[in-house]
Design an enzyme around this catalytic site. Structure first.
Site, PDB file in Angstrom:
ATOM      1  N   LYS A  44       0.832  -1.212   0.000  1.00  8.66           N
ATOM      2  CA  LYS A  44       0.000   0.000   0.000  1.00  8.66           C
ATOM      3  C   LYS A  44       0.866   1.261   0.000  1.00  8.66           C
ATOM      4  O   LYS A  44       0.603   2.205  -0.735  1.00  8.66           O
ATOM      5  CB  LYS A  44      -0.922   0.003   1.227  1.00  8.66           C
ATOM      6  CG  LYS A  44      -2.019  -1.042   1.168  1.00  8.66           C
ATOM      7  CD  LYS A  44      -2.797  -1.083   2.468  1.00  8.66           C
ATOM      8  CE  LYS A  44      -3.932  -2.067   2.404  1.00  8.66           C
ATOM      9  NZ  LYS A  44      -4.911  -1.797   1.364  1.00  8.66           N
ATOM     10  N   ARG A  67      10.094  -5.035   9.644  1.00  9.47           N
ATOM     11  CA  ARG A  67      10.674  -6.170  10.362  1.00  9.47           C
ATOM     12  C   ARG A  67       9.559  -6.906  11.108  1.00  9.47           C
ATOM     13  O   ARG A  67       8.545  -6.342  11.470  1.00  9.47           O
ATOM     14  CB  ARG A  67      11.762  -5.738  11.333  1.00  9.47           C
ATOM     15  CG  ARG A  67      11.260  -4.820  12.462  1.00  9.47           C
ATOM     16  CD  ARG A  67      11.102  -5.564  13.760  1.00  9.47           C
ATOM     17  NE  ARG A  67      10.611  -4.714  14.825  1.00  9.47           N
ATOM     18  CZ  ARG A  67       9.380  -4.746  15.294  1.00  9.47           C
ATOM     19  NH1 ARG A  67       8.485  -5.541  14.776  1.00  9.47           N
ATOM     20  NH2 ARG A  67       9.015  -3.979  16.302  1.00  9.47           N
ATOM     21  N   LYS A  77       9.285 -10.633  25.674  1.00 10.61           N
ATOM     22  CA  LYS A  77       8.335  -9.566  25.977  1.00 10.61           C
ATOM     23  C   LYS A  77       7.098 -10.122  26.680  1.00 10.61           C
ATOM     24  O   LYS A  77       6.609  -9.528  27.638  1.00 10.61           O
ATOM     25  CB  LYS A  77       7.940  -8.823  24.693  1.00 10.61           C
ATOM     26  CG  LYS A  77       7.111  -7.585  24.967  1.00 10.61           C
ATOM     27  CD  LYS A  77       6.996  -6.717  23.750  1.00 10.61           C
ATOM     28  CE  LYS A  77       6.347  -5.396  24.112  1.00 10.61           C
ATOM     29  NZ  LYS A  77       6.321  -4.472  22.975  1.00 10.61           N
ATOM     30  N   ARG A  80       8.232 -10.865  30.212  1.00  7.76           N
ATOM     31  CA  ARG A  80       8.471  -9.635  30.970  1.00  7.76           C
ATOM     32  C   ARG A  80       7.171  -8.977  31.405  1.00  7.76           C
ATOM     33  O   ARG A  80       7.061  -8.431  32.492  1.00  7.76           O
ATOM     34  CB  ARG A  80       9.304  -8.672  30.119  1.00  7.76           C
ATOM     35  CG  ARG A  80       9.649  -7.359  30.792  1.00  7.76           C
ATOM     36  CD  ARG A  80      10.672  -6.540  29.998  1.00  7.76           C
ATOM     37  NE  ARG A  80      10.669  -6.704  28.577  1.00  7.76           N
ATOM     38  CZ  ARG A  80       9.983  -5.931  27.718  1.00  7.76           C
ATOM     39  NH1 ARG A  80       9.239  -4.946  28.163  1.00  7.76           N
ATOM     40  NH2 ARG A  80      10.058  -6.144  26.423  1.00  7.76           N
ATOM     41  N   ASP A  96       3.228  -4.909  18.459  1.00 10.42           N
ATOM     42  CA  ASP A  96       4.406  -4.513  17.698  1.00 10.42           C
ATOM     43  C   ASP A  96       5.201  -5.691  17.151  1.00 10.42           C
ATOM     44  O   ASP A  96       6.383  -5.556  16.857  1.00 10.42           O
ATOM     45  CB  ASP A  96       5.303  -3.625  18.552  1.00 10.42           C
ATOM     46  CG  ASP A  96       5.898  -4.366  19.752  1.00 10.42           C
ATOM     47  OD1 ASP A  96       5.377  -5.451  20.113  1.00 10.42           O
ATOM     48  OD2 ASP A  96       6.869  -3.869  20.337  1.00 10.42           O
ATOM     49  N   HIS A 144       2.937   7.137  15.593  1.00 11.27           N
ATOM     50  CA  HIS A 144       2.748   5.692  15.578  1.00 11.27           C
ATOM     51  C   HIS A 144       1.287   5.355  15.328  1.00 11.27           C
ATOM     52  O   HIS A 144       0.392   5.997  15.884  1.00 11.27           O
ATOM     53  CB  HIS A 144       3.160   5.069  16.915  1.00 11.27           C
ATOM     54  CG  HIS A 144       4.623   5.125  17.186  1.00 11.27           C
ATOM     55  ND1 HIS A 144       5.250   4.268  18.048  1.00 11.27           N
ATOM     56  CD2 HIS A 144       5.607   5.921  16.709  1.00 11.27           C
ATOM     57  CE1 HIS A 144       6.537   4.532  18.097  1.00 11.27           C
ATOM     58  NE2 HIS A 144       6.777   5.544  17.301  1.00 11.27           N
ATOM     59  N   GLU A 163       2.276  -2.457  13.434  1.00 11.97           N
ATOM     60  CA  GLU A 163       2.592  -1.134  13.940  1.00 11.97           C
ATOM     61  C   GLU A 163       3.303  -0.362  12.831  1.00 11.97           C
ATOM     62  O   GLU A 163       4.254  -0.866  12.233  1.00 11.97           O
ATOM     63  CB  GLU A 163       3.488  -1.205  15.169  1.00 11.97           C
ATOM     64  CG  GLU A 163       3.809   0.185  15.708  1.00 11.97           C
ATOM     65  CD  GLU A 163       4.816   0.169  16.841  1.00 11.97           C
ATOM     66  OE1 GLU A 163       4.545   0.824  17.844  1.00 11.97           O
ATOM     67  OE2 GLU A 163       5.869  -0.482  16.689  1.00 11.97           O
ATOM     68  N   ALA A 175      17.153   8.333  16.296  1.00 10.58           N
ATOM     69  CA  ALA A 175      16.573   7.202  17.025  1.00 10.58           C
ATOM     70  C   ALA A 175      17.379   5.927  16.808  1.00 10.58           C
ATOM     71  O   ALA A 175      17.557   5.136  17.738  1.00 10.58           O
ATOM     72  CB  ALA A 175      15.124   6.990  16.608  1.00 10.58           C
ATOM     73  N   HIS A 179      19.147   3.990  19.842  1.00  8.29           N
ATOM     74  CA  HIS A 179      18.820   2.591  20.093  1.00  8.29           C
ATOM     75  C   HIS A 179      20.089   1.749  20.178  1.00  8.29           C
ATOM     76  O   HIS A 179      20.234   0.920  21.081  1.00  8.29           O
ATOM     77  CB  HIS A 179      17.894   2.058  18.995  1.00  8.29           C
ATOM     78  CG  HIS A 179      17.514   0.625  19.180  1.00  8.29           C
ATOM     79  ND1 HIS A 179      16.563   0.226  20.090  1.00  8.29           N
ATOM     80  CD2 HIS A 179      17.980  -0.504  18.596  1.00  8.29           C
ATOM     81  CE1 HIS A 179      16.453  -1.089  20.056  1.00  8.29           C
ATOM     82  NE2 HIS A 179      17.301  -1.556  19.152  1.00  8.29           N
TER      83      HIS A 179
END
Length: 193
Positions: A44, A67, A77, A80, A96, A144, A163, A175, A179
């Site tokens: 798209k 990704r 995750k 956690r 995400d 986002h 996301e 960023a 990171h």
């Protein structure tokens, strides 16, 4: 070695490393849905990008990256956050797993692309977070969106969450470096930095 460390450090209570490995293998097969969701979104966006090029108008999309989260990052995750480690839990609790990053030349372009995404009548926009108007404490500024996109399988249609992060070239550069410094090289960073 990294594989062993991931297993040893992320085994939820009541599970053995072997059970987590078996779950990870089963979940990996299901992750192809997320890859398909990314392809749908990227297609798209590429169409919007080509349309601007053909019409010789300002192109609000500089580049598109994507990704799917590594299965062991997904398990970490879930663990956690205290969620059950299963594909059902991934689909219910994580937003995400599939990610698309759209790099735009200017801030105004971000809002143009966000609006064009909203107008896609087969997408469901679930969440929008405007970190441009309301930057994070560390100065991070982007937009986002979490959308659900239909993925057509041989016998059914499944909606997959993706996301989408929209950011400028400058913010993407900043960023990415932050990171790497924060998460990839933490032990190598001098204290004064």
């Amino acid at each position: 070695m990294e594989f062993k460390n991931i297993l040893e450090n992320n085994v939820p209570q009541g599970h053995s490393a072997e059970e987590i490995l078996a779950m990870a293998m089963k979940m990996q097969r299901s992750m192809s849905l997320y890859e398909s969701g990314i392809k749908e979104i990227c297609t798209k966006l590429e169409i919007l990008q080509r349309e601007a090029q053909v019409q010789s108008i300002h192109n609000p999309i500089e580049s598109i990256k994507s990704r799917v989260k590594n299965i062991f990052s997904v398990i970490e995750k879930l663990n956690r956050k205290g969620f059950e480690v299963s594909m059902e839990s991934v689909e219910k609790n994580l937003y995400d797993v599939a990610g698309v990053r759209v790099i735009c030349p200017y801030i105004d372009d971000i809002y143009v692309v966000a609006e064009r995404i909203r107008r896609q009548d087969d997408l469901r926009v679930l969440i929008e977070k405007d970190y441009i108007k309301y930057p994070k404490a560390n100065g991070y500024r982007s937009f986002h969106m979490v959308v659900e996109v239909p993925v057509f399988l041989s016998d059914s249609k499944r909606y997959v969450r993706v996301e989408i992060q929209l950011r400028t070239i400058a913010v993407d550069f900043w960023a990415s470096l932050e990171h790497q410094i924060r998460y990839k090289m933490e032990s190598q960073i001098p204290g004064e930095i």
